[in-house]
Design a protein around this motif. Structure first.
Motif, PDB file in Angstrom:
ATOM      1  N   PRO A  16       5.630  -4.280 -22.129  1.00  0.00           N
ATOM      2  CA  PRO A  16       4.828  -3.676 -21.058  1.00  0.00           C
ATOM      3  C   PRO A  16       3.484  -3.152 -21.575  1.00  0.00           C
ATOM      4  O   PRO A  16       3.389  -2.685 -22.713  1.00  0.00           O
ATOM      5  N   PHE A  17       2.476  -3.240 -20.730  1.00  0.00           N
ATOM      6  CA  PHE A  17       1.148  -2.732 -21.086  1.00  0.00           C
ATOM      7  C   PHE A  17       0.375  -2.379 -19.826  1.00  0.00           C
ATOM      8  O   PHE A  17       0.758  -2.749 -18.727  1.00  0.00           O
ATOM      9  N   LYS A  18      -0.720  -1.657 -20.019  1.00  0.00           N
ATOM     10  CA  LYS A  18      -1.574  -1.229 -18.906  1.00  0.00           C
ATOM     11  C   LYS A  18      -2.799  -2.136 -18.802  1.00  0.00           C
ATOM     12  O   LYS A  18      -3.363  -2.559 -19.810  1.00  0.00           O
ATOM     13  N   ILE A  19      -3.183  -2.399 -17.564  1.00  0.00           N
ATOM     14  CA  ILE A  19      -4.428  -3.112 -17.274  1.00  0.00           C
ATOM     15  C   ILE A  19      -5.313  -2.132 -16.519  1.00  0.00           C
ATOM     16  O   ILE A  19      -4.861  -1.490 -15.569  1.00  0.00           O
ATOM     17  N   THR A  20      -6.572  -2.002 -16.955  1.00  0.00           N
ATOM     18  CA  THR A  20      -7.488  -1.096 -16.271  1.00  0.00           C
ATOM     19  C   THR A  20      -8.668  -1.867 -15.695  1.00  0.00           C
ATOM     20  O   THR A  20      -9.058  -2.915 -16.213  1.00  0.00           O
ATOM     21  N   VAL A  21      -9.206  -1.310 -14.613  1.00  0.00           N
ATOM     22  CA  VAL A  21     -10.416  -1.852 -14.000  1.00  0.00           C
ATOM     23  C   VAL A  21     -11.390  -0.696 -13.838  1.00  0.00           C
ATOM     24  O   VAL A  21     -11.037   0.355 -13.302  1.00  0.00           O
ATOM     25  N   GLU A  22     -12.605  -0.924 -14.293  1.00  0.00           N
ATOM     26  CA  GLU A  22     -13.656   0.072 -14.144  1.00  0.00           C
ATOM     27  C   GLU A  22     -14.795  -0.549 -13.341  1.00  0.00           C
ATOM     28  O   GLU A  22     -15.162  -1.700 -13.571  1.00  0.00           O
ATOM     29  N   CYS A  23     -15.339   0.205 -12.404  1.00  0.00           N
ATOM     30  CA  CYS A  23     -16.435  -0.271 -11.559  1.00  0.00           C
ATOM     31  C   CYS A  23     -17.709   0.482 -11.908  1.00  0.00           C
ATOM     32  O   CYS A  23     -17.685   1.699 -12.133  1.00  0.00           O
ATOM     33  N   ALA A  45      -4.200   9.023 -18.348  1.00  0.00           N
ATOM     34  CA  ALA A  45      -4.657   8.501 -19.640  1.00  0.00           C
ATOM     35  C   ALA A  45      -5.918   7.654 -19.498  1.00  0.00           C
ATOM     36  O   ALA A  45      -6.620   7.414 -20.485  1.00  0.00           O
ATOM     37  N   PHE A  46      -6.209   7.209 -18.262  1.00  0.00           N
ATOM     38  CA  PHE A  46      -7.369   6.348 -18.010  1.00  0.00           C
ATOM     39  C   PHE A  46      -8.143   6.882 -16.804  1.00  0.00           C
ATOM     40  O   PHE A  46      -8.121   6.270 -15.729  1.00  0.00           O
ATOM     41  N   PRO A  47      -8.806   8.037 -16.962  1.00  0.00           N
ATOM     42  CA  PRO A  47      -9.511   8.631 -15.815  1.00  0.00           C
ATOM     43  C   PRO A  47     -10.625   7.720 -15.305  1.00  0.00           C
ATOM     44  O   PRO A  47     -11.245   6.989 -16.069  1.00  0.00           O
ATOM     45  N   ASP A  48     -10.847   7.770 -14.001  1.00  0.00           N
ATOM     46  CA  ASP A  48     -11.909   7.003 -13.326  1.00  0.00           C
ATOM     47  C   ASP A  48     -11.735   5.493 -13.440  1.00  0.00           C
ATOM     48  O   ASP A  48     -12.707   4.747 -13.359  1.00  0.00           O
ATOM     49  N   LYS A  49     -10.513   5.053 -13.642  1.00  0.00           N
ATOM     50  CA  LYS A  49     -10.218   3.618 -13.695  1.00  0.00           C
ATOM     51  C   LYS A  49      -8.988   3.343 -12.852  1.00  0.00           C
ATOM     52  O   LYS A  49      -8.110   4.184 -12.720  1.00  0.00           O
ATOM     53  N   ILE A  50      -8.945   2.161 -12.277  1.00  0.00           N
ATOM     54  CA  ILE A  50      -7.748   1.694 -11.584  1.00  0.00           C
ATOM     55  C   ILE A  50      -6.808   1.187 -12.676  1.00  0.00           C
ATOM     56  O   ILE A  50      -7.226   0.468 -13.578  1.00  0.00           O
ATOM     57  N   THR A  51      -5.537   1.556 -12.603  1.00  0.00           N
ATOM     58  CA  THR A  51      -4.584   1.182 -13.648  1.00  0.00           C
ATOM     59  C   THR A  51      -3.349   0.528 -13.032  1.00  0.00           C
ATOM     60  O   THR A  51      -2.797   1.031 -12.061  1.00  0.00           O
ATOM     61  N   VAL A  52      -2.960  -0.598 -13.605  1.00  0.00           N
ATOM     62  CA  VAL A  52      -1.753  -1.309 -13.184  1.00  0.00           C
ATOM     63  C   VAL A  52      -0.896  -1.527 -14.426  1.00  0.00           C
ATOM     64  O   VAL A  52      -1.414  -1.833 -15.499  1.00  0.00           O
ATOM     65  N   THR A  53       0.409  -1.365 -14.279  1.00  0.00           N
ATOM     66  CA  THR A  53       1.323  -1.627 -15.392  1.00  0.00           C
ATOM     67  C   THR A  53       1.874  -3.038 -15.274  1.00  0.00           C
ATOM     68  O   THR A  53       2.445  -3.413 -14.254  1.00  0.00           O
ATOM     69  N   CYS A  54       1.680  -3.813 -16.329  1.00  0.00           N
ATOM     70  CA  CYS A  54       2.280  -5.147 -16.426  1.00  0.00           C
ATOM     71  C   CYS A  54       3.628  -4.961 -17.109  1.00  0.00           C
ATOM     72  O   CYS A  54       3.706  -4.334 -18.172  1.00  0.00           O
ATOM     73  N   PRO A  55       4.713  -5.475 -16.527  1.00  0.00           N
ATOM     74  CA  PRO A  55       6.045  -5.247 -17.081  1.00  0.00           C
ATOM     75  C   PRO A  55       6.328  -5.991 -18.380  1.00  0.00           C
ATOM     76  O   PRO A  55       7.353  -5.766 -19.014  1.00  0.00           O
ATOM     77  N   GLY A  56       5.440  -6.836 -18.809  1.00  0.00           N
ATOM     78  CA  GLY A  56       5.625  -7.656 -20.003  1.00  0.00           C
ATOM     79  C   GLY A  56       5.390  -9.112 -19.649  1.00  0.00           C
ATOM     80  O   GLY A  56       5.451  -9.490 -18.474  1.00  0.00           O
ATOM     81  N   LEU A  57       5.085  -9.906 -20.653  1.00  0.00           N
ATOM     82  CA  LEU A  57       4.787 -11.325 -20.413  1.00  0.00           C
ATOM     83  C   LEU A  57       5.398 -12.208 -21.490  1.00  0.00           C
ATOM     84  O   LEU A  57       5.221 -11.957 -22.684  1.00  0.00           O
ATOM     85  N   ALA A  58       6.067 -13.245 -21.063  1.00  0.00           N
ATOM     86  CA  ALA A  58       6.547 -14.264 -21.990  1.00  0.00           C
ATOM     87  C   ALA A  58       5.356 -15.122 -22.417  1.00  0.00           C
ATOM     88  O   ALA A  58       4.342 -15.178 -21.716  1.00  0.00           O
ATOM     89  N   PRO A  59       5.446 -15.804 -23.546  1.00  0.00           N
ATOM     90  CA  PRO A  59       4.357 -16.684 -23.980  1.00  0.00           C
ATOM     91  C   PRO A  59       3.993 -17.698 -22.891  1.00  0.00           C
ATOM     92  O   PRO A  59       4.877 -18.294 -22.271  1.00  0.00           O
ATOM     93  N   GLY A  60       2.705 -17.830 -22.640  1.00  0.00           N
ATOM     94  CA  GLY A  60       2.220 -18.788 -21.652  1.00  0.00           C
ATOM     95  C   GLY A  60       2.282 -18.315 -20.213  1.00  0.00           C
ATOM     96  O   GLY A  60       1.814 -19.004 -19.315  1.00  0.00           O
ATOM     97  N   HIS A  61       2.829 -17.154 -19.952  1.00  0.00           N
ATOM     98  CA  HIS A  61       2.951 -16.653 -18.586  1.00  0.00           C
ATOM     99  C   HIS A  61       1.743 -15.821 -18.178  1.00  0.00           C
ATOM    100  O   HIS A  61       1.014 -15.292 -19.007  1.00  0.00           O
TER     101      HIS A  61
END
Length: 109
Positions: A16-23, A45-61
């Motif tokens: 799992p990891f976080k994805i952030t978007v900043e405008c 942990a990521f003020p002023d950013k949109i944050t989504v948690t990715c549950p994890g990714l298999a190779p190539g996904h």
């Protein structure tokens, strides 16, 4: 920027990891305030950013997530730069940490 995506181009699964978007408003001033619609995307942990948690990714996904509040936003005329960072908190050990960010510019007439 209605949806965000992350892909695992490596040969091992990613946890799992976080994805952030900043405008950034390229003309000065701020971006549109998404209001309460973005509460589910806040992370202290990521003020002023949109944050989504990715549950994890298999190779190539690929992980894709549509921002639930996006379609209700009204953007004033201008150019807006969005910077997206996958694994923003460096939770996943990688051989190449330099390929985790990208961006786009949205022009509103």
């Amino acid at each position: 920027m209605r949806a965000m995506m992350a892909s695992n181009t490596g040969s091992a699964a990613a946890g799992p990891f976080k994805i952030t978007v900043e405008c950034k408003n390229l003309g000065g001033g701020g971006c549109v305030d998404p209001g309460r619609g973005a509460a589910a995307y806040e992370d202290p942990a990521f003020p002023d950013k949109i944050t989504v948690t990715c549950p994890g990714l298999a190779p190539g996904h690929v992980f894709s997530h549509k921002l639930s509040f996006w379609d209700a936003l009204v953007w004033p005329s201008g150019n807006y730069e969005f910077t997206v960072v996958a694994d923003a908190g460096a939770a996943v050990a990688e051989t190449n940490e330099a390929d985790n960010s990208g961006g786009t510019v949205m022009g509103v007439p």
